[in-house]
Design a protein around this motif. Structure first.
Motif, mmCIF file in Angstrom:
data_model
loop_
_atom_site.group_PDB
_atom_site.id
_atom_site.type_symbol
_atom_site.label_atom_id
_atom_site.label_comp_id
_atom_site.label_asym_id
_atom_site.label_seq_id
_atom_site.Cartn_x
_atom_site.Cartn_y
_atom_site.Cartn_z
ATOM 1 N N ARG A 1 0.840 -1.202 0.000
ATOM 2 C CA ARG A 1 0.000 0.000 0.000
ATOM 3 C C ARG A 1 0.875 1.252 0.000
ATOM 4 O O ARG A 1 0.599 2.223 -0.714
ATOM 5 N N LEU A 2 1.941 1.240 0.788
ATOM 6 C CA LEU A 2 2.843 2.389 0.835
ATOM 7 C C LEU A 2 3.491 2.638 -0.528
ATOM 8 O O LEU A 2 3.666 3.787 -0.940
ATOM 9 N N LYS A 3 3.825 1.560 -1.222
ATOM 10 C CA LYS A 3 4.416 1.730 -2.551
ATOM 11 C C LYS A 3 3.420 2.350 -3.514
ATOM 12 O O LYS A 3 3.753 3.260 -4.292
ATOM 13 N N ALA A 4 2.180 1.875 -3.477
ATOM 14 C CA ALA A 4 1.149 2.435 -4.346
ATOM 15 C C ALA A 4 0.867 3.894 -4.002
ATOM 16 O O ALA A 4 0.581 4.708 -4.885
ATOM 17 N N GLN A 5 0.967 4.241 -2.730
ATOM 18 C CA GLN A 5 0.740 5.618 -2.299
ATOM 19 C C GLN A 5 1.804 6.553 -2.859
ATOM 20 O O GLN A 5 1.519 7.710 -3.173
ATOM 21 N N VAL A 6 3.031 6.060 -3.007
ATOM 22 C CA VAL A 6 4.077 6.841 -3.657
ATOM 23 C C VAL A 6 3.737 7.031 -5.135
ATOM 24 O O VAL A 6 3.813 8.143 -5.680
ATOM 25 N N GLU A 7 3.341 5.952 -5.802
ATOM 26 C CA GLU A 7 3.011 6.022 -7.226
ATOM 27 C C GLU A 7 1.839 6.962 -7.494
ATOM 28 O O GLU A 7 1.801 7.663 -8.508
ATOM 29 N N LEU A 8 0.881 6.985 -6.576
ATOM 30 C CA LEU A 8 -0.327 7.797 -6.738
ATOM 31 C C LEU A 8 0.000 9.268 -6.948
ATOM 32 O O LEU A 8 -0.633 9.958 -7.751
ATOM 33 N N PHE B 1 -5.646 3.933 -6.947
ATOM 34 C CA PHE B 1 -6.406 4.243 -5.734
ATOM 35 C C PHE B 1 -6.717 2.965 -4.956
ATOM 36 O O PHE B 1 -6.621 2.939 -3.732
ATOM 37 N N PHE B 2 -7.104 1.919 -5.678
ATOM 38 C CA PHE B 2 -7.406 0.649 -5.009
ATOM 39 C C PHE B 2 -6.170 0.133 -4.258
ATOM 40 O O PHE B 2 -6.261 -0.302 -3.116
ATOM 41 N N LYS B 3 -5.020 0.193 -4.927
ATOM 42 C CA LYS B 3 -3.790 -0.320 -4.331
ATOM 43 C C LYS B 3 -3.320 0.534 -3.149
ATOM 44 O O LYS B 3 -2.719 0.025 -2.210
ATOM 45 N N SER B 4 -3.590 1.839 -3.203
ATOM 46 C CA SER B 4 -3.071 2.737 -2.175
ATOM 47 C C SER B 4 -3.960 2.806 -0.938
ATOM 48 O O SER B 4 -3.605 3.456 0.051
ATOM 49 N N GLU B 5 -5.093 2.139 -0.964
ATOM 50 C CA GLU B 5 -5.980 2.130 0.200
ATOM 51 C C GLU B 5 -6.009 0.725 0.824
ATOM 52 O O GLU B 5 -5.249 0.420 1.688
ATOM 53 N N GLY B 6 -6.867 -0.147 0.368
ATOM 54 C CA GLY B 6 -6.893 -1.509 0.898
ATOM 55 C C GLY B 6 -7.635 -1.605 2.218
ATOM 56 O O GLY B 6 -8.116 -0.617 2.784
ATOM 57 N N LEU B 7 -7.698 -2.814 2.762
ATOM 58 C CA LEU B 7 -8.487 -3.092 3.961
ATOM 59 C C LEU B 7 -7.648 -3.374 5.201
ATOM 60 O O LEU B 7 -8.201 -3.605 6.278
ATOM 61 N N ALA B 8 -6.320 -3.371 5.086
ATOM 62 C CA ALA B 8 -5.492 -3.763 6.222
ATOM 63 C C ALA B 8 -5.663 -2.810 7.400
ATOM 64 O O ALA B 8 -5.805 -3.238 8.553
#
Length: 274
Positions: free
Chosen positions: A22-29, A220-227
């Motif tokens: 998720r942190l990686k996707a948040q960087v990409e976002l 957006f899906f990758k940077s959020e998630g349910l964890a």
């Protein structure tokens, strides 16, 4: 209250591996727009850079690929993330101009007046004393050096159309959990004042936005998630019924032909005067 603050990867989410992804996707976002602002505020190749709260190393990687002649010191307090970053960065095709050290942003033990540019991303919101952290960054900056701080403000986090009404309850629950640990998840609006109190001058402020119509839904899906929401349920800050309603509303929103997802980050920059 630990100097590590309200973000500890082993406790903030229900699954560490998913949280790192998720942190990686948040960087990409946000990276493309974020990097433009870094350049606008003075980042250039060949500089000595310090990144405090560097986490898994994803921003360090991005900077080294974009600016191959910089030298980066990545500072991270969490031993799990330090080990991850060292392994991850060693596996990338990167210039050998970085070091990852396990230290607190509050007391880096780095020499004063050493860095041209400092980046602190999504860290201050988790600290009980963010001004102290800014002062430590100012100490290690060279005179004339710039420091950028990027954070959230959960009063305005993800917004969607059609509206997902229970997202507000999710974010309120998240804020309660972080406040209980000494963090401030609505710090974004306070950044300019905090930078000035920490000793920086010529402060400027920007809002960085990501929109699903521009970059697509998947990031957006990758940077959020349910964890993290699942951990909030486990810890009693959020009910499982509300999380269930959010999942249904979110799926219905995505099915709408004209849906939109928007998220913001808040960036403040200051200069260490001569």
């Amino acid at each position: 209250m630990s100097e590590q603050g309200s973000y500890q990867i082993s406790t903030i989410a229900s699954n560490v591996e998913k949280e790192i992804n998720r942190l990686k996707a948040q960087v990409e976002l946000f990276w493309d727009k974020e990097c433009k602002h870094y350049i606008e505020f003075g980042l250039s190749d060949g500089m000595a850079i310090v990144e405090s709260g560097s986490g898994p190393g994803f921003i360090t990687e991005k900077i080294l690929k974009r600016f191959p002649n910089v030298n980066i010191t990545a500072v991270e307090i969490d031993p799990l993330l330090v080990d991850y970053a060292r392994k991850y960065l060693s596996e990338q095709c990167l210039p050998n101009k970085y070091q990852v050290i396990q230290k607190s942003i509050m007391e880096t033990d780095l020499p004063e007046n050493s860095y041209d540019f400092a980046i602190t991303r999504l860290v201050l919101e988790h600290l009980p004393n963010p001004v102290k952290a800014v002062r430590e960054i100012v100490r290690i900056l060279k005179p004339g050096g710039k420091a950028i701080f990027v954070d959230n403000d959960f009063e305005m986090h993800i917004m969607a159309y059609p509206n997902v009404t229970d997202l507000r309850e999710l974010y309120n629950s998240y804020c309660q959990a972080r406040y209980a640990e000494g963090g401030n998840p609505k710090i974004g609006r306070e950044l300019p004042l905090i930078l000035k109190e920490g000793g920086l001058s010529n402060v400027d402020f920007e809002v960085i936005c990501a929109h699903s119509e521009v970059i697509g839904d998947e990031m957006f899906f990758k940077s959020e998630g349910l964890a993290i929401p699942s951990k909030l349920v486990h810890d009693g800050f959020l009910s499982s019924k509300v999380l269930g309603r959010i999942s249904v509303e979110w799926r219905n929103m995505i099915k709408s032909e004209k849906h939109s997802i928007v998220r913001q980050l808040y960036m403040a920059v200051g200069e260490k005067l001569l």
